[in-house]
Design a protein around this motif. Structure first.
Motif, PDB file in Angstrom:
ATOM      1  N   ALA A  13     -25.174   0.161  24.265  1.00 25.77           N
ATOM      2  CA  ALA A  13     -23.724   0.252  24.431  1.00 25.77           C
ATOM      3  C   ALA A  13     -23.034  -0.020  23.102  1.00 25.77           C
ATOM      4  O   ALA A  13     -23.376  -0.954  22.390  1.00 25.77           O
ATOM      5  N   GLU A  14     -22.059   0.817  22.771  1.00 25.71           N
ATOM      6  CA  GLU A  14     -21.321   0.651  21.523  1.00 25.71           C
ATOM      7  C   GLU A  14     -20.121  -0.250  21.757  1.00 25.71           C
ATOM      8  O   GLU A  14     -19.378  -0.068  22.707  1.00 25.71           O
ATOM      9  N   PRO A  15     -19.918  -1.271  20.916  1.00 27.76           N
ATOM     10  CA  PRO A  15     -18.764  -2.145  21.115  1.00 27.76           C
ATOM     11  C   PRO A  15     -17.462  -1.408  20.880  1.00 27.76           C
ATOM     12  O   PRO A  15     -17.422  -0.376  20.206  1.00 27.76           O
ATOM     13  N   LYS A  16     -16.401  -1.947  21.435  1.00 25.97           N
ATOM     14  CA  LYS A  16     -15.094  -1.333  21.227  1.00 25.97           C
ATOM     15  C   LYS A  16     -14.746  -1.365  19.745  1.00 25.97           C
ATOM     16  O   LYS A  16     -14.957  -2.366  19.075  1.00 25.97           O
ATOM     17  N   PRO A  17     -14.198  -0.286  19.227  1.00 24.07           N
ATOM     18  CA  PRO A  17     -13.854  -0.281  17.807  1.00 24.07           C
ATOM     19  C   PRO A  17     -12.614  -1.115  17.528  1.00 24.07           C
ATOM     20  O   PRO A  17     -11.718  -1.242  18.364  1.00 24.07           O
ATOM     21  N   ASN A  18     -12.559  -1.695  16.352  1.00 25.20           N
ATOM     22  CA  ASN A  18     -11.306  -2.239  15.859  1.00 25.20           C
ATOM     23  C   ASN A  18     -10.394  -1.063  15.512  1.00 25.20           C
ATOM     24  O   ASN A  18     -10.871   0.025  15.183  1.00 25.20           O
ATOM     25  N   ILE A  19      -9.100  -1.287  15.559  1.00 27.05           N
ATOM     26  CA  ILE A  19      -8.132  -0.218  15.283  1.00 27.05           C
ATOM     27  C   ILE A  19      -7.112  -0.734  14.267  1.00 27.05           C
ATOM     28  O   ILE A  19      -6.463  -1.765  14.492  1.00 27.05           O
ATOM     29  N   LEU A  20      -7.008  -0.028  13.158  1.00 27.25           N
ATOM     30  CA  LEU A  20      -6.101  -0.401  12.079  1.00 27.25           C
ATOM     31  C   LEU A  20      -5.144   0.762  11.827  1.00 27.25           C
ATOM     32  O   LEU A  20      -5.580   1.871  11.517  1.00 27.25           O
ATOM     33  N   VAL A  21      -3.859   0.515  11.983  1.00 27.28           N
ATOM     34  CA  VAL A  21      -2.831   1.514  11.710  1.00 27.28           C
ATOM     35  C   VAL A  21      -2.036   1.054  10.494  1.00 27.28           C
ATOM     36  O   VAL A  21      -1.397  -0.005  10.534  1.00 27.28           O
ATOM     37  N   ILE A  22      -2.092   1.827   9.423  1.00 28.05           N
ATOM     38  CA  ILE A  22      -1.394   1.509   8.183  1.00 28.05           C
ATOM     39  C   ILE A  22      -0.248   2.492   8.017  1.00 28.05           C
ATOM     40  O   ILE A  22      -0.458   3.709   8.004  1.00 28.05           O
ATOM     41  N   LEU A  26       1.074  -0.790  -3.643  1.00 24.54           N
ATOM     42  CA  LEU A  26       0.564  -0.356  -2.346  1.00 24.54           C
ATOM     43  C   LEU A  26      -0.880   0.104  -2.456  1.00 24.54           C
ATOM     44  O   LEU A  26      -1.732  -0.263  -1.633  1.00 24.54           O
ATOM     45  N   ASP A  27      -1.185   0.888  -3.466  1.00 25.87           N
ATOM     46  CA  ASP A  27      -2.553   1.377  -3.611  1.00 25.87           C
ATOM     47  C   ASP A  27      -3.518   0.228  -3.913  1.00 25.87           C
ATOM     48  O   ASP A  27      -4.630   0.195  -3.375  1.00 25.87           O
ATOM     49  N   ASP A  28      -3.104  -0.700  -4.761  1.00 21.10           N
ATOM     50  CA  ASP A  28      -3.950  -1.869  -5.038  1.00 21.10           C
ATOM     51  C   ASP A  28      -4.241  -2.640  -3.753  1.00 21.10           C
ATOM     52  O   ASP A  28      -5.373  -3.091  -3.526  1.00 21.10           O
ATOM     53  N   ALA A  29      -3.218  -2.826  -2.936  1.00 23.22           N
ATOM     54  CA  ALA A  29      -3.395  -3.569  -1.692  1.00 23.22           C
ATOM     55  C   ALA A  29      -4.367  -2.854  -0.760  1.00 23.22           C
ATOM     56  O   ALA A  29      -5.221  -3.495  -0.125  1.00 23.22           O
ATOM     57  N   LEU A  30      -4.248  -1.538  -0.676  1.00 21.91           N
ATOM     58  CA  LEU A  30      -5.196  -0.793   0.158  1.00 21.91           C
ATOM     59  C   LEU A  30      -6.617  -0.940  -0.370  1.00 21.91           C
ATOM     60  O   LEU A  30      -7.574  -1.018   0.403  1.00 21.91           O
ATOM     61  N   GLY A  31      -6.754  -0.993  -1.688  1.00 22.09           N
ATOM     62  CA  GLY A  31      -8.080  -1.196  -2.257  1.00 22.09           C
ATOM     63  C   GLY A  31      -8.675  -2.530  -1.832  1.00 22.09           C
ATOM     64  O   GLY A  31      -9.859  -2.606  -1.475  1.00 22.09           O
ATOM     65  N   ARG A  32      -7.878  -3.581  -1.866  1.00 20.44           N
ATOM     66  CA  ARG A  32      -8.366  -4.889  -1.435  1.00 20.44           C
ATOM     67  C   ARG A  32      -8.705  -4.891   0.048  1.00 20.44           C
ATOM     68  O   ARG A  32      -9.725  -5.435   0.474  1.00 20.44           O
ATOM     69  N   LEU A  33      -7.829  -4.268   0.829  1.00 25.09           N
ATOM     70  CA  LEU A  33      -8.033  -4.230   2.282  1.00 25.09           C
ATOM     71  C   LEU A  33      -9.303  -3.467   2.648  1.00 25.09           C
ATOM     72  O   LEU A  33     -10.142  -3.953   3.427  1.00 25.09           O
ATOM     73  N   LEU A  34      -9.462  -2.269   2.103  1.00 25.62           N
ATOM     74  CA  LEU A  34     -10.631  -1.451   2.432  1.00 25.62           C
ATOM     75  C   LEU A  34     -11.906  -2.092   1.878  1.00 25.62           C
ATOM     76  O   LEU A  34     -12.966  -2.013   2.504  1.00 25.62           O
ATOM     77  N   GLY A  35     -11.800  -2.745   0.709  1.00 26.45           N
ATOM     78  CA  GLY A  35     -12.954  -3.458   0.176  1.00 26.45           C
ATOM     79  C   GLY A  35     -13.354  -4.608   1.076  1.00 26.45           C
ATOM     80  O   GLY A  35     -14.552  -4.872   1.275  1.00 26.45           O
ATOM     81  N   HIS A  36     -12.380  -5.295   1.621  1.00 25.06           N
ATOM     82  CA  HIS A  36     -12.668  -6.404   2.538  1.00 25.06           C
ATOM     83  C   HIS A  36     -13.373  -5.901   3.799  1.00 25.06           C
ATOM     84  O   HIS A  36     -14.312  -6.544   4.295  1.00 25.06           O
ATOM     85  N   THR A  73       3.922  -6.943  -0.383  1.00 28.98           N
ATOM     86  CA  THR A  73       2.781  -6.046  -0.191  1.00 28.98           C
ATOM     87  C   THR A  73       1.480  -6.840  -0.152  1.00 28.98           C
ATOM     88  O   THR A  73       0.604  -6.584   0.689  1.00 28.98           O
ATOM     89  N   ASP A  74       1.355  -7.825  -1.036  1.00 25.36           N
ATOM     90  CA  ASP A  74       0.154  -8.664  -1.046  1.00 25.36           C
ATOM     91  C   ASP A  74       0.135  -9.620   0.139  1.00 25.36           C
ATOM     92  O   ASP A  74      -0.924  -9.856   0.745  1.00 25.36           O
ATOM     93  N   LEU A  75       1.293 -10.165   0.482  1.00 25.47           N
ATOM     94  CA  LEU A  75       1.371 -11.090   1.617  1.00 25.47           C
ATOM     95  C   LEU A  75       0.900 -10.428   2.898  1.00 25.47           C
ATOM     96  O   LEU A  75       0.056 -10.981   3.627  1.00 25.47           O
ATOM     97  N   PHE A  76       1.414  -9.244   3.196  1.00 23.65           N
ATOM     98  CA  PHE A  76       1.051  -8.581   4.450  1.00 23.65           C
ATOM     99  C   PHE A  76      -0.436  -8.206   4.460  1.00 23.65           C
ATOM    100  O   PHE A  76      -1.088  -8.275   5.500  1.00 23.65           O
ATOM    101  N   THR A  77      -0.963  -7.834   3.303  1.00 23.09           N
ATOM    102  CA  THR A  77      -2.392  -7.508   3.209  1.00 23.09           C
ATOM    103  C   THR A  77      -3.239  -8.744   3.466  1.00 23.09           C
ATOM    104  O   THR A  77      -4.212  -8.703   4.238  1.00 23.09           O
ATOM    105  N   ASP A  78      -2.894  -9.848   2.833  1.00 22.97           N
ATOM    106  CA  ASP A  78      -3.647 -11.090   3.021  1.00 22.97           C
ATOM    107  C   ASP A  78      -3.607 -11.536   4.477  1.00 22.97           C
ATOM    108  O   ASP A  78      -4.637 -11.973   5.031  1.00 22.97           O
ATOM    109  N   GLU A  79      -2.449 -11.450   5.092  1.00 16.62           N
ATOM    110  CA  GLU A  79      -2.320 -11.879   6.492  1.00 16.62           C
ATOM    111  C   GLU A  79      -3.140 -10.986   7.419  1.00 16.62           C
ATOM    112  O   GLU A  79      -3.747 -11.459   8.382  1.00 16.62           O
ATOM    113  N   ALA A  80      -3.167  -9.691   7.138  1.00 18.64           N
ATOM    114  CA  ALA A  80      -3.970  -8.784   7.963  1.00 18.64           C
ATOM    115  C   ALA A  80      -5.453  -9.117   7.852  1.00 18.64           C
ATOM    116  O   ALA A  80      -6.175  -9.170   8.866  1.00 18.64           O
ATOM    117  N   MET A  81      -5.933  -9.351   6.644  1.00 17.20           N
ATOM    118  CA  MET A  81      -7.351  -9.667   6.457  1.00 17.20           C
ATOM    119  C   MET A  81      -7.708 -10.984   7.120  1.00 17.20           C
ATOM    120  O   MET A  81      -8.771 -11.122   7.744  1.00 17.20           O
TER     121      MET A  81
END
Length: 517
Positions: free
Chosen positions: A66-75, A296-306, A235-243
């Motif tokens: 059984a595959e677990p439910k996926p996480n869902i991220l809307v940016i 914005l692009d830097d933040a996405l890089g950190r988020l996707l890297g995380h 931009t950094d605050l919202f990224t950090d809080e999401a992670m």
């Protein structure tokens, strides 16, 4: 299924039928005066039988396959210019992380939002239906705030996913109402860090006096319903809080709506970004815009890297889109200098530049990396697509479509027979290659009347071919009229730019408040 349980304080061999039998049962130790050796053997065999049943039941409940439910991220990016991303031909500053996200899944070349302005567009995404169905046609403003915002009878994507066992969070811009009943924590989100209105300063100062305005607030970031005193960069605050939220879920499925205010005004420059902007770019507006784009692009890089480093990327469905086109028509609608070419028009218009946006969908192992999808899709499709991935039932009122079979190639048909728009006096319908549109010229304050464009040949909407195709014009007009019959009147008026009926709109325009929740 036989329940597995243990009698508190009892040794292991007292499990079994005796443990499951009611007092006075014939098969309990004291029920018939059974001799102890026979009773113990019987209890031992019963214990083994129950343990085997429990093991089988548990194996069926959590099947190895059984595959677990996926996480869902809307940016969601705010007022992002279509042409400013590298993947769309942008060259002034690099956007490697947005480009990489596009390459990691499916890039939808005809991705649309349901309105050319911030709040109604988000209302469409959050509900999976045209916001004109429930009167959320324009941005809310100060006035009768119990009525201003996403109507309380509308269920959100967060409501549905929370009901399906997801932890839910919104980080960033809300813009769906200011009252307590309209607050994100009242609309399906477990956690919220962000601001409530349309715009907010990027550079935060903990010693600044919070200021509220219906279109823009200053140093009014909330955690839940509590106002915060913060330093930093939103931009950094919202990224950090999401992670941090993702990390706290410990393997349980989560839904994160990461709603950046970049690249909306004010065009505040973080000094570390300035050296990366080419010296040949001297227009202060463009410099400010590009600095926000870099952030914005830097933040996405950190988020996707995380996500990669934590292994969460392997089971996370990611959507990325803009809330409307870039605001590139000075001095209207939070002008930020965004560029939408080759599309014509800007934020606030039903031309392609106002409603067609960067739109990417990524899900490793499910969607082919580097794929390009040309059929028209909409942000209202995010709701049913997410529900399908999560195994949640889609409410009957939802008008969006589950995109997964279309993006995988399982279903070769177009997801929508047609897409429709109404924004004040502006109207549009896209069906296949045809786009029929009645758009507003902000400078002359005039409507164009119905114009027809062949988007396959004329993505820039430069040549009106309505006189050559009167039958198509008639058919599309009739289809739009039928769709419009199910819309309702706006619950509040828009700005004079968007809504010609509102020239004498609320006297509270520009009103400021403090400590709004």
């Amino acid at each position: 299924m036989v329940p597995c349980f243990v009698i508190e304080g009892a040794p292991w061999h007292h499990l079994g039928r005796a443990a499951c039998s009611p007092p006075g049962s014939r098969d309990t130790l004291r029920g018939r005066g059974l001799n102890p050796p026979f009773a113990m053997r019987r209890f031992f065999l019963s214990s083994l039988a129950v343990l085997l049943v429990c093991a089988c039941a548990c194996a069926c409940a959590v099947s190895p396959g059984a595959e677990p439910k996926p996480n869902i991220l809307v940016i969601v990016a705010d007022d992002l210019g279509y042409a400013d991303l590298g993947v769309h031909g942008g060259k002034e500053v690099p956007t490697p992380h947005m480009d990489a996200l596009a390459a990691s899944g499916v890039r939808c070349t005809s991705g649309y939002v349901s309105a050319p302005s911030c709040s109604p567009s988000r209302a469409g995404f959050l509900t999976g239906r045209a916001q004109t169905r429930f009167g959320h046609e324009f941005n809310p403003h100060v006035g009768d705030e119990e009525l201003l915002g996403l109507p309380l009878d509308q269920r959100t994507i967060a409501d549905l996913l929370k009901g399906a066992g997801y932890a839910t969070a919104l980080m960033g811009k809300w813009h769906q109402g200011f009252s307590a009943s309209h607050h994100p924590l009242s609309r399906g989100f477990d956690e919220y860090v962000g601001f409530l209105v349309g715009g907010h300063n990027f550079l935060l100062h903990s010693d600044a006096e919070p200021k509220f305005g219906s279109a823009h607030s200053h140093d009014m970031i909330y955690r839940g319903r509590e106002l915060q005193k913060l330093n930093g960069y939103t931009t950094d605050l919202f990224t950090d809080e999401a992670m941090a939220f993702m990390d706290r879920q410990n393997g349980n499925p989560w839904f994160v709506y990461l709603a950046y205010n970049a690249v909306h005004t004010p065009l505040e420059i973080m000094e570390k970004h300035r050296p990366r902007i080419p010296e040949r770019i001297t227009d202060p507006t463009r410099v400010g815009y590009l600095s926000l784009l870099l952030g914005l692009d830097d933040a996405l890089g950190r988020l996707l890297g995380h996500l990669r480093e934590s292994g969460l990327d392997r089971n996370t469905l990611v959507f990325f889109f803009g809330d409307n086109g870039g605001s590139g028509h000075k001095p209207y609608l939070a002008y930020n200098g965004g560029i939408n070419t080759p599309l014509r028009g800007d934020k606030g218009q039903t031309l392609e530049g106002g409603i067609r946006v960067p739109f990417f969908v990524s899900w490793p192992g499910h969607l082919t990396p580097g794929a390009v999808y040309d059929q028209a899709v909409s942000a209202i499709d995010v709701f049913p697509t997410s529900c399908a991935a999560a195994g949640a039932e889609v409410p009957a009122a939802v008008e969006g479509v589950n995109l997964l079979p279309h993006l995988t190639g399982e279903n070769a048909a177009a997801p929508h027979e047609a897409l429709y728009w109404r924004f004040g006096p502006q109207k549009a319908i896209r069906q296949g290659k045809w786009k029929l549109v009645d758009w507003r010229d902000f400078d002359t304050k005039q409507q164009s009347g119905w114009q027809l464009f062949d988007l396959d040949q004329d993505i820039g909407e430069t040549t009106d071919v309505s006189s050559a195709h009167p039958g198509i014009v008639a058919a599309l007009t009739s289809s739009w009229d039928a769709w419009n019959q199910k819309n309702v009147a706006p619950l509040w008026q828009g700005s004079p730019t968007e809504d010609p009926t509102s020239a004498a709109r609320n006297a509270a325009k520009g009103k400021s408040k403090k400590g709004k929740q």
